[in-house]
Scaffold this motif. Sequence first.
Motif, PDB file in Angstrom:
ATOM      1  N   ARG A 611       0.944   3.239  -6.578  1.00 59.79           N
ATOM      2  CA  ARG A 611       2.189   3.994  -6.448  1.00 59.79           C
ATOM      3  C   ARG A 611       1.905   5.331  -5.774  1.00 59.79           C
ATOM      4  N   LEU A 612       2.754   5.730  -4.856  1.00 57.12           N
ATOM      5  CA  LEU A 612       2.572   7.014  -4.186  1.00 57.12           C
ATOM      6  C   LEU A 612       3.934   7.659  -3.974  1.00 57.12           C
ATOM      7  N   MET A 625      -3.012  11.662  -0.750  1.00 59.94           N
ATOM      8  CA  MET A 625      -3.240  11.656   0.687  1.00 59.94           C
ATOM      9  C   MET A 625      -1.940  11.424   1.450  1.00 59.94           C
ATOM     10  N   GLY A 626      -1.923  11.831   2.701  1.00 57.02           N
ATOM     11  CA  GLY A 626      -0.759  11.631   3.535  1.00 57.02           C
ATOM     12  C   GLY A 626      -0.899  10.420   4.428  1.00 57.02           C
ATOM     13  N   ARG A 627      -2.018   9.718   4.377  1.00 63.54           N
ATOM     14  CA  ARG A 627      -2.219   8.518   5.184  1.00 63.54           C
ATOM     15  C   ARG A 627      -2.252   7.295   4.278  1.00 63.54           C
ATOM     16  N   PHE A 628      -1.823   6.154   4.821  1.00 68.40           N
ATOM     17  CA  PHE A 628      -1.635   4.975   3.987  1.00 68.40           C
ATOM     18  C   PHE A 628      -2.448   3.775   4.467  1.00 68.40           C
ATOM     19  N   VAL A 629      -3.397   4.017   5.366  1.00 66.42           N
ATOM     20  CA  VAL A 629      -4.159   2.914   5.955  1.00 66.42           C
ATOM     21  C   VAL A 629      -4.935   2.148   4.893  1.00 66.42           C
ATOM     22  N   ASP A 630      -5.532   2.862   3.960  1.00 67.46           N
ATOM     23  CA  ASP A 630      -6.393   2.226   2.962  1.00 67.46           C
ATOM     24  C   ASP A 630      -5.655   1.826   1.691  1.00 67.46           C
ATOM     25  N   CYS A 631      -4.347   2.062   1.628  1.00 72.47           N
ATOM     26  CA  CYS A 631      -3.601   1.813   0.385  1.00 72.47           C
ATOM     27  C   CYS A 631      -3.140   0.358   0.326  1.00 72.47           C
ATOM     28  N   SER A 633      -3.205  -1.807  -1.974  1.00 71.49           N
ATOM     29  CA  SER A 633      -2.601  -2.283  -3.233  1.00 71.49           C
ATOM     30  C   SER A 633      -1.271  -1.605  -3.525  1.00 71.49           C
ATOM     31  N   LEU A 634      -0.797  -0.797  -2.618  1.00 74.73           N
ATOM     32  CA  LEU A 634       0.402  -0.002  -2.873  1.00 74.73           C
ATOM     33  C   LEU A 634       1.618  -0.898  -3.145  1.00 74.73           C
ATOM     34  N   VAL A 635       2.315  -0.606  -4.241  1.00 77.03           N
ATOM     35  CA  VAL A 635       3.515  -1.349  -4.634  1.00 77.03           C
ATOM     36  C   VAL A 635       4.768  -0.512  -4.399  1.00 77.03           C
ATOM     37  N   PHE A 636       4.633   0.782  -4.549  1.00 74.06           N
ATOM     38  CA  PHE A 636       5.773   1.695  -4.513  1.00 74.06           C
ATOM     39  C   PHE A 636       5.428   2.875  -3.611  1.00 74.06           C
ATOM     40  N   LEU A 654       0.210  -2.721   4.122  1.00 76.28           N
ATOM     41  CA  LEU A 654       0.793  -2.636   2.779  1.00 76.28           C
ATOM     42  C   LEU A 654       1.405  -3.971   2.385  1.00 76.28           C
ATOM     43  N   ARG A 655       0.559  -4.997   2.259  1.00 77.00           N
ATOM     44  CA  ARG A 655       1.062  -6.346   1.990  1.00 77.00           C
ATOM     45  C   ARG A 655       1.584  -6.521   0.565  1.00 77.00           C
ATOM     46  N   SER A 656       1.279  -5.572  -0.336  1.00 74.49           N
ATOM     47  CA  SER A 656       1.768  -5.658  -1.719  1.00 74.49           C
ATOM     48  C   SER A 656       2.997  -4.791  -1.951  1.00 74.49           C
ATOM     49  N   LEU A 657       3.460  -4.104  -0.906  1.00 74.17           N
ATOM     50  CA  LEU A 657       4.555  -3.147  -1.067  1.00 74.17           C
ATOM     51  C   LEU A 657       5.831  -3.846  -1.533  1.00 74.17           C
TER      52      LEU A 657
END
Length: 923
Positions: A611-612, A625-631, A633-636, A654-657
Amino acid sequence: MCPDDPVSTSLEDGMESLGPERRREPEPEPKHDIFLSHSGNEKPFVEQLDHDLRAVHQRPFFDQDSDSLVKGEELHAQILEAARRCRVAVVVVSEGFLTSLWPMLELSWFVKYGVPLFPLFFKLPPDDLDESNVETKWKPKYWRKLVDKGEVKEEVLETWSKAVEKLRNSIGVDYAHYVNSELKYRKDVVGEICKLWPRRMKYAIDVPKDKIQGYERLCKVASSMFTEGKVVGRDEEIHWYLGLYGMGGVGKTTLCKAMCNYSQGEFGDRVCYVELPSEQGIARKDRLARLKHALERLGGCNRSVIDSISEERIQQGWDDLEDGIIRNQLPVFLAIDNVGDFEDSRDEARRYLKVGLPPGSKVLVTARSQEVLKSVLQTIPNLVRDATDYYKPIPRLEWLEAATLFLSYAAPKRLPVSLLRAEEREIVKMCVSECRFDDIGYPSSQYHPLVLRALGTYFHDVGSGSMLGWKKALKNRNKLQLSREAGNVNAILGLNYDSLPDIEKLVFLDCALYTSGSQEWQWRPWWEHEEVNHMTIWVSWISKVHAVSDFEDAKWMVEKLQRLSLVEDSSSVVSVHDLYKEFARVLVKKEGSKEWQWWMSQVSNAKHLKRLVLDKDKPIIGRAMGRFVDCRSLVFLELVGCDDIGPDLELGNLRSLRVLHVAWCWNLKRIVCSCINRRHCYERAGGCLSELTTVKLRMLNSLEAVPFLRHCGNLQHLEIHGSDYYFSPGSVATDEEPMDFRYFKALRTISIRCDRDILGLAKCDAFIRWLLTVLQLENLTAFEYERYKFDIEEDDETGVYTINLVQVSRKLSVLSLCLPIEIGEVKGLHLLSELTTLNLSGCRGLRRLPDLRCLPKLKWLCVTLSNLKALPPLGPEVRGIPKGFTRNHWNYLGGHECLQPYCGQTIKRYCDTSTECLRKWEC
């Protein structure tokens, strides 16, 4: 005496000296504020008036209400007590009133006890109460008969004459002025009564006496703890101050609210409760609303003055408060609750203490520590005493009260403590002793109400309700407390949390940490134009965030958290105690845990981040962080005001978003997904962003295209909202072709409102094809489309196209369209059998509409009349159509609130000369 001995200890042993001077104890708050006095003939009218008053949170005394007269108690005494202590006497004046014994007795009591009279001249004009009528009609013809029957004494008649004279001289409302419209009469009467006695306090949530253990005792003790404060050189100006401190969860707020209710017996409506925010980040939130509340309760300011105060003019608000207090010069009761250990909170508390309260006023301030109270109370101007004389520890619960509180949650259907067997009493003693903690300023440990509640709800499901099971559970846990220090309450607070499945744990974290920090969840669904409470909005939001498809399932999870005391019990708001918020913050700091992944605040290990939330590059918790390349597992993902993310937002990794919310990012032009199958990804098993179900894009004024939607084949909720205030030239989407919405089979709600053609629908025929495709989506329940600007001006092309709805979603309940001006007719609306709302206010080219009587559920309708030849026939449920409606009806209606089922706030717009709004009228 042993601290654990289950015998009531003296409350005074833990308190400082109260000083030689004490103020008399006030009478407890009266049960009713408004007495409805009437004769039997007017009972049906008064019954409805009683209902109307209760609907606006008033507390009337009406002899037909079960809560007004208690069975088994003496009738005369109950009526006399209510008449003596009410705030306003509403007298329904009629011939039956002036000729009946009990109404006239009540009137004489009101006058005797100085109760303000508010006469309702109900089918009897005020002239019938003049002196000549009293002497020639009422006294000799009717009152004398009561004397002859021995029901009253002769001397009473003179008292009644004076009472009627006072009633005649009181300002009331005459029914004759309402042309026999009883509905309008009652409505105005309720409004006038609310002016005389304002509605129940907005900020002080009433705390039922039976929900507070030791209510009367604790309120009496707290009342006796106030210390006199004399102003230097002005002995006649005496105030009374009390600062209560105690660890979090010991009941400071509950007692503070109880004292407000209790003190109304002494101060009437001059009671003001101000609750300060407990978190530094939101300390300024609602500051203006709190000041306006004080202006009404303490300053006696009228609504126009209060409404004129804004954040820019807040100093004027403080000046008006001081002026109002000086003008009224009546003592008040001011409660300043929950002063925090940070400057914004302390400064606001000091401002209230410096407004110059009238002599005889009482001020109650609560905080967790003595230091905070000292820093606030020492700023009171020109006091003789030192600040330390005014702050004291909060009164403690006695053992019996603590045990009763524990059992009310652990075994609500069991016998009271006094009837327990010796073995059961011993087990309760062991349980309750786990809830005693030491705190600074107390000579001995005190019972902690919040912990008692937490342990009680935990034991409710332990041992199948058997107290022997509680004893076994205590033994198995090898004592719950690590120590009796206040900082170790989490050992018990965590019992119920540990019993939850993972998803419910995350819902609790959101309730504790997200609701106060973000505004996104508070936006009402755009299709809801009727009132919905925050609980409903919150449940709807978490159902999307946690992929709970059924609303009732999500609601059940929140209700379960309430049953376990993790969330405060309320049907309308989401509220979590500060101590549970602190408990949640401890959980999310455990590195590697599920809680840490959901609320992680560190830059490292971004691949675990679930979550971010970035609000102007400042996350709710910590720094991110302001970058999302490595996230990966991000859901939210929620981005608000993040201007540094650049013109493109890449979602490819962000395949889990599951939820995407982006707002106020001025520089963002495109949201993209750079996978291999760029153009038609959604045609292949839901696309590479198949988990994404909710997309909300708001106020992105540079946004030109959203090609990422081609990758979201399982999308359920889509909102793209521009700004009403910026009308930049429209631009055509840069995609190769318009998106084919046939593949978005899961879509349930769509709302597109902007001045840019981000979907490539500039041409009317392209728009019609797209619209017909969307309306065929079988799961669609709410659809809205609005363009602020059209490329085609009004000319000969006005109204030449016809839309023919052949196949439409049978679940669609809300349809709001702003059609191009070339479209003059919409056929097939009769197929929308579930439609409740139809908004066509932006369809300036419409010439005709079909017969709408075939839509059985239609209640709301808004249309534009510029080219519409006539209103269609409508069913009886459609609200807001005045009789005698004509095309020029707007000429005498003037500006009025227009139905706008759009965003999550109450928006007032006014119809222009071409629009007529059909909305819900109270009549």
